[in-house]
Design an enzyme around this catalytic site. Structure first.
Site, PDB file in Angstrom:
ATOM      1  N   CYS A  79      -2.446   1.464   8.396  1.00  0.00           N
ATOM      2  CA  CYS A  79      -1.442   0.682   7.669  1.00  0.00           C
ATOM      3  C   CYS A  79      -1.876  -0.758   7.506  1.00  0.00           C
ATOM      4  O   CYS A  79      -2.207  -1.420   8.467  1.00  0.00           O
ATOM      5  CB  CYS A  79      -0.129   0.642   8.443  1.00  0.00           C
ATOM      6  SG  CYS A  79       0.595   2.199   8.722  1.00  0.00           S
ATOM      7  N   GLU A 113       0.820  -1.214   0.000  1.00  0.00           N
ATOM      8  CA  GLU A 113       0.000   0.000   0.000  1.00  0.00           C
ATOM      9  C   GLU A 113       0.849   1.256   0.000  1.00  0.00           C
ATOM     10  O   GLU A 113       1.919   1.279   0.590  1.00  0.00           O
ATOM     11  CB  GLU A 113      -0.820   0.051   1.285  1.00  0.00           C
ATOM     12  CG  GLU A 113      -1.832  -1.026   1.375  1.00  0.00           C
ATOM     13  CD  GLU A 113      -2.537  -1.013   2.719  1.00  0.00           C
ATOM     14  OE1 GLU A 113      -2.483   0.014   3.425  1.00  0.00           O
ATOM     15  OE2 GLU A 113      -3.127  -2.034   3.050  1.00  0.00           O
TER      16      GLU A 113
HETATM   17  N1  SAH Z   1       7.695   0.451  11.192  1.00  0.00           N
HETATM   18  C1  SAH Z   1       7.790   1.859  11.151  1.00  0.00           C
HETATM   19  C2  SAH Z   1       7.031   2.526  10.028  1.00  0.00           C
HETATM   20  C3  SAH Z   1       5.710   1.975   9.650  1.00  0.00           C
HETATM   21  S1  SAH Z   1       4.361   2.254  10.713  1.00  0.00           S
HETATM   22  C4  SAH Z   1       7.393   2.442  12.483  1.00  0.00           C
HETATM   23  O1  SAH Z   1       7.042   1.687  13.380  1.00  0.00           O
HETATM   24  O2  SAH Z   1       7.498   3.642  12.670  1.00  0.00           O
HETATM   25  C5  SAH Z   1       3.995   3.943  10.495  1.00  0.00           C
HETATM   26  C6  SAH Z   1       3.376   4.617  11.708  1.00  0.00           C
HETATM   27  O3  SAH Z   1       1.997   4.250  11.854  1.00  0.00           O
HETATM   28  C7  SAH Z   1       4.061   4.229  13.009  1.00  0.00           C
HETATM   29  O4  SAH Z   1       4.167   5.351  13.846  1.00  0.00           O
HETATM   30  C8  SAH Z   1       3.060   3.228  13.558  1.00  0.00           C
HETATM   31  O5  SAH Z   1       3.259   3.033  14.919  1.00  0.00           O
HETATM   32  C9  SAH Z   1       1.759   3.861  13.182  1.00  0.00           C
HETATM   33  N2  SAH Z   1       0.604   2.986  13.226  1.00  0.00           N
HETATM   34  C10 SAH Z   1       0.524   1.677  12.964  1.00  0.00           C
HETATM   35  N3  SAH Z   1      -0.732   1.229  13.125  1.00  0.00           N
HETATM   36  C11 SAH Z   1      -1.472   2.287  13.483  1.00  0.00           C
HETATM   37  C12 SAH Z   1      -2.837   2.466  13.792  1.00  0.00           C
HETATM   38  N4  SAH Z   1      -3.684   1.448  13.778  1.00  0.00           N
HETATM   39  N5  SAH Z   1      -3.237   3.720  14.116  1.00  0.00           N
HETATM   40  C13 SAH Z   1      -2.379   4.760  14.142  1.00  0.00           C
HETATM   41  N6  SAH Z   1      -1.085   4.656  13.855  1.00  0.00           N
HETATM   42  C14 SAH Z   1      -0.629   3.430  13.548  1.00  0.00           C
END
Ligand code: SAH
Length: 354
Positions: free
Chosen positions: A336, A95
């Site tokens: 995500c 995505e």
């Molecule tokens: N692995 C990396 C980048 C991908 S996730 C990281 O952990 O930063 C991108 C961002 O989206 C991260 O801050 C993650 O914690 C957040 N994220 C993941 N799932 C989420 C959700 N359900 N709601 C809000 N933010 C979320």
């Protein structure tokens, strides 16, 4: 099946030039091919019209042309967010999200198919890590969105599926290619890389002294709480992350962003903003507050908007800068990994039916 032919879109200019020369073609052709791939964004080798037929034929037969297939696109009602589902050569899907801001267009890209970090609130990690993306597959997300929207991308956030620092060499190569003056020439300052906090890799990245922004997914104010939602917290403490962030700032002069997804009753109480304020006091930091996107497979609820506002005000009162992330695409599968999961589920159901 793995394709072992060379992937020319992942090569930098020197590598491509060496490759072309090695195969007995003149070096200047490499410059033209690079331009077709990274500026004109052609969809196939046959579109490289000023390249002689024998060379095109050679490339078609002896290299692996990486492209992504636009499988689905969801658009927010306001039209300022588009989420793309891209198919890869091996049948996997990833995505990417396009977001239109006043200051330009931003694209959020994936770095891996799936993820092995295991954060409990995140949909990307549910099926574990499938594989790393290649530099060309990271580039193609930006390129295909540019083709599809017809608009220039000015900002890139590596915040889609996957942990970018878990695919470190590819990330570095991607940044090198996308910022190249002979490619899309995106400024390093307009690139943000988000990590759940792989401390040795943060230090390694700092040593490259790039002008990119580092975002840390913090989501909790102490280790005990962080370990409940983020397994990576069992490997690295917040104190170690903060040390690595100070090192990153020392090396690059770039202020660190801290991501904080607010989950009702989990990390949004008085204890949390007090802890977060203590932690970030005096640091060169900025906090992004994001009401958590509920994921079907988990039963987390997002903090109510009025409580998000209180959380921010309390941080502000304690001298910590915090921004409430503009909610984009809440009406599309924005969290995500959610679009990819619904796609895979559909595939599975179809196979079972058929
Ligand atoms: N692995 C990396 C980048 C991908 S996730 C990281 O952990 O930063 C991108 C961002 O989206 C991260 O801050 C993650 O914690 C957040 N994220 C993941 N799932 C989420 C959700 N359900 N709601 C809000 N933010 C979320």
């Amino acid at each position: 099946m793995e394709n072992s032919l060379p992937d020319i879109k992942s090569m930098n200019k020197t590598e491509l030039t060496d490759f072309i020369k090695e195969k007995g073609f003149p070096a200047f052709r490499a410059k033209q091919i690079y331009d077709w791939m990274h500026v004109k964004l052609v969809k196939s080798i046959s579109d490289m019209t000023n390249i002689p037929k024998d060379l095109r034929q050679y490339l078609e037969n002896n290299t692996h042309w990486i492209a992504v297939e636009n499988l689905a696109c969801q658009e927010s009602k306001r039209g300022d967010t588009k989420k793309f589902l891209f198919g890869l050569d091996d049948g996997n899907a990833i995505e990417s999200v396009w977001m239109k801001y006043k200051h330009g267009n931003s694209v959020c890209i994936s770095s891996q198919v799936g993820c092995r970090m295991g954060c409990t609130f995140c949909a990307s990690t549910i099926g574990g890590l499938v594989r790393n993306l290649t530099p060309s597959e990271m580039l193609e997300q930006v390129y295909e969105i540019t083709r599809a929207t017809g608009e220039r991308v000015s900002n890139i956030v590596v915040m889609g599926c996957g942990e970018p620092l878990d695919n470190f060499d590819t990330l570095i190569k991607f940044i090198d290619l996308i910022t190249n003056a002979d490619g899309l020439n995106i400024s390093q300052r307009n690139i943000t890389v988000s990590t759940c906090g792989l401390v040795p890799k943060i230090r390694q990245l700092a040593d490259y002294e790039l002008n990119i922004t580092l975002a840390i997914s913090l989501h909790a104010c102490n280790d005990e709480k962080r370990r409940c939602t983020m397994p990576v917290a069992r490997s690295y403490t917040i104190a170690e992350i903060m040390d690595a962030c100070r090192y990153y700032f020392k090396k690059t002069g770039r202020r660190i962003s801290f991501e904080y997804a607010l989950i009702e009753g989990v990390n949004d109480t008085k204890e949390d903003w007090e802890g977060l304020s203590r932690l970030l006091k005096g640091e060169n930091a900025h906090v992004n507050l994001i009401p958590v996107n509920p994921v079907k497979e988990r039963d987390y609820r997002r903090t109510a908007p009025e409580n998000v506002a209180v959380f921010q005000q309390m941080l502000e009162k304690n001298g910590i800068n915090g921004t409430i992330r503009r909610e984009m695409g809440a009406d599309i599968d924005a969290a995500c990994g959610q679009l990819r999961r619904s796609y895979e589920k559909g595939l599975k159901e179809n196979t079972e039916k058929g």
